[in-house]
Every structure is written in structure tokens, then in C-alpha cells.
Design an enzyme around this catalytic site. Structure first.
Site, PDB file in Angstrom:
ATOM      1  N   GLY A  87      43.632  41.707  47.459  1.00 44.39           N
ATOM      2  CA  GLY A  87      44.814  40.964  47.021  1.00 44.39           C
ATOM      3  C   GLY A  87      45.963  41.895  46.663  1.00 44.39           C
ATOM      4  O   GLY A  87      45.755  43.018  46.221  1.00 44.39           O
ATOM      5  N   THR A  95      43.010  46.904  41.558  1.00 49.12           N
ATOM      6  CA  THR A  95      42.510  45.556  41.322  1.00 49.12           C
ATOM      7  C   THR A  95      43.026  45.031  39.995  1.00 49.12           C
ATOM      8  O   THR A  95      42.998  45.747  38.994  1.00 49.12           O
ATOM      9  CB  THR A  95      40.969  45.484  41.329  1.00 49.12           C
ATOM     10  OG1 THR A  95      40.554  44.182  40.909  1.00 49.12           O
ATOM     11  CG2 THR A  95      40.337  46.514  40.417  1.00 49.12           C
ATOM     12  N   ASP A  97      41.601  42.800  38.380  1.00 45.08           N
ATOM     13  CA  ASP A  97      40.435  42.442  37.566  1.00 45.08           C
ATOM     14  C   ASP A  97      39.982  43.580  36.660  1.00 45.08           C
ATOM     15  O   ASP A  97      39.239  43.353  35.707  1.00 45.08           O
ATOM     16  CB  ASP A  97      39.269  42.026  38.461  1.00 45.08           C
ATOM     17  CG  ASP A  97      39.588  40.801  39.300  1.00 45.08           C
ATOM     18  OD1 ASP A  97      40.272  39.907  38.779  1.00 45.08           O
ATOM     19  OD2 ASP A  97      39.178  40.758  40.465  1.00 45.08           O
ATOM     20  N   MET A 112      41.846  34.033  36.097  1.00 44.88           N
ATOM     21  CA  MET A 112      40.862  34.582  37.028  1.00 44.88           C
ATOM     22  C   MET A 112      40.276  35.899  36.527  1.00 44.88           C
ATOM     23  O   MET A 112      40.773  36.501  35.580  1.00 44.88           O
ATOM     24  CB  MET A 112      41.481  34.779  38.411  1.00 44.88           C
ATOM     25  CG  MET A 112      42.578  35.831  38.467  1.00 44.88           C
ATOM     26  SD  MET A 112      43.137  36.109  40.143  1.00 44.88           S
ATOM     27  CE  MET A 112      41.719  36.944  40.843  1.00 44.88           C
ATOM     28  N   GLY A 113      39.235  36.348  37.190  1.00 40.70           N
ATOM     29  CA  GLY A 113      38.640  37.620  36.820  1.00 40.70           C
ATOM     30  C   GLY A 113      37.268  37.845  37.412  1.00 40.70           C
ATOM     31  O   GLY A 113      36.559  38.762  37.032  1.00 40.70           O
ATOM     32  N   ARG A 114      36.871  37.003  38.343  1.00 39.71           N
ATOM     33  CA  ARG A 114      35.557  37.126  38.979  1.00 39.71           C
ATOM     34  C   ARG A 114      34.489  37.267  37.905  1.00 39.71           C
ATOM     35  O   ARG A 114      34.336  36.394  37.075  1.00 39.71           O
ATOM     36  CB  ARG A 114      35.542  38.306  39.960  1.00 39.71           C
ATOM     37  CG  ARG A 114      34.324  38.270  40.886  1.00 39.71           C
ATOM     38  CD  ARG A 114      34.536  38.866  42.250  1.00 39.71           C
ATOM     39  NE  ARG A 114      35.210  40.140  42.276  1.00 39.71           N
ATOM     40  CZ  ARG A 114      35.460  40.809  43.397  1.00 39.71           C
ATOM     41  NH1 ARG A 114      35.052  40.327  44.561  1.00 39.71           N
ATOM     42  NH2 ARG A 114      36.094  41.952  43.390  1.00 39.71           N
TER      43      ARG A 114
END
Length: 207
Positions: A11, A140, A142, A186-188
Site C-alpha cells: 500500500g 508499512t 502498520d 486498520m492494523g492487520r
């Protein structure tokens, strides 16, 4: 002669084109003959989609513009490289391309899957005594890459999350209403962005 491939994957973040600009700048300083950019990452390379970007960024102004450009200059992909045992032909095809273009260095900018791709290529390269350097450049939002304190891309996303939470809190506080606002972040499998929402807490609100 030194030639390299550079790719972007996953992303987009505010920082990913700045990382690309940094790699291009250093490769130019090191005297690379060709700096090839993969179009749409490793998936594009498998389809022979790449360009030589050495001469496209031949001034400080162009490099500076790239640093501040949104999205991803080279495009992206969501491609997880299979294991050698599952698909050795893919590795043979990639390394044939590397050898045909006399590649000495491979740079890949991205998150977990991108670093997995770099690790798999490096491991296979060792088995065939390839001299190519495979280098992963972390990116990332995340912030979940092992061995990193914080990754490029996380800081700007954390600021965005905190700012958004603060705006919601201020907007809610002007009314005399008991309200609950649920925000999905979000954040897996990581909770760093959710944790960053606590930065919205001030002496005026406890969002």
C-alpha cells in the site's frame, strides 16, 4: 558495471516515494550504469514491465518533486512470491532476467510480503551462488516489521489517526449529548495505529 532493479509493493504511504528517491540518489552517487524501475513490483517484472529511470531524475528538483509526490511512482502489486519448492520456474525466470541485464543489486520497498520476497530471493540466490545483493527497504503504516523500532509510513499514518480522533472528540463535545463513537482503525495483526489514537487525548478531552 553496476545495474540494479528497484520496486515498490504493498500500500502507498506518504514516505514511500521519498524512500525511492533516496535509493535513486545513492545509486547515482555510486555510479550505477542502469537503474531499472519495476512497474507494479515483482509481478510487473515477471511480465517484463520495467523502465530505466536513471536519466528521469537527473536534477535535485526532480528528486525533490519525487520525495513529495503522493501514491507510488512505480506502481504497486499484492503478489506473494511462492516458495521455491512450489514454483521453481518463477525463480529461474527472475534470475535469468537478472543475469541478462547484469543486475548487481535488487532493492524492494514495502511491508511484510515485500520483505518476504526479498528474503526468498536472497535465500535462493545463495543456493546458486548468485553475487546479487538483495536489499529490503521497510515501509508499512502498520509498524509491524520484525527488527524495526518504527517503519517509514507509520509516523504519518499515526498522526492522521490521532488528528481524526481529536476532530471527532471536539465535534462531539460541543453538544450536550451522551454519545459513543466507534472508529475502526486498520492494523492487520498489529495494534500500533490503534494505540496512536491515544495521542488525541489532551487536557480538554479524554478521547
Amino acid at each position: 558495471m553496476k545495474n540494479c532493479f528497484i520496486g515498490q509493493s504493498g500500500g502507498p504511504t506518504v514516505a514511500i516515494n521519498a524512500s525511492l528517491a533516496g535509493v535513486i540518489t545513492q545509486c547515482q552517487k555510486e555510479g550505477f550504469t542502469h537503474i531499472y524501475g519495476m512497474i507494479n513490483g515483482i509481478q510487473g517484472l515477471l511480465k517484463n514491465k520495467f523502465i530505466d529511470i536513471k536519466d528521469k531524475f537527473n536534477s535535485e528538483e526532480k528528486i525533490d518533486a519525487l520525495k513529495h509526490s503522493p501514491a507510488m511512482y512505480l506502481g504497486s502489486c499484492r503478489y506473494k512470491l511462492p516458495t521455491v519448492s512450489d514454483d521453481k520456474d518463477t525463480y529461474d525466470l527472475l534470475f535469468k532476467k537478472f543475469n541478462d541485464l547484469e543486475i548487481t543489486d535488487f532493492f524492494y520497498i514495502g511491508g511484510n510480503d515485500s520483505m518476504d520476497t526479498v528474503a526468498k530471493l536472497a535465500a535462493y540466490g545463495e543456493t546458486i551462488n548468485s553475487p546479487i545483493h538483495f536489499i529490503g527497504i521497510p515501509k508499512t503504516i502498520d509498524n509491524d516489521l520484525m527488527g524495526t523500532d518504527h517503519t517509514p509510513g507509520f509516523g504519518s499514518a499515526a498522526k492522521y489517526v490521532a488528528s481524526s480522533m481529536l476532530e471527532i472528540a471536539y465535534d462531539s463535545s460541543i453538544y450536550k449529548l451522551d454519545a459513543i463513537t466507534i472508529v475502526e482503525i486498520m492494523g492487520r495483526n498489529a495494534g500500533w495505529l490503534t494505540a496512536a489514537s491515544a495521542l488525541a487525548r489532551t487536557e480538554c478531552n479524554d478521547a
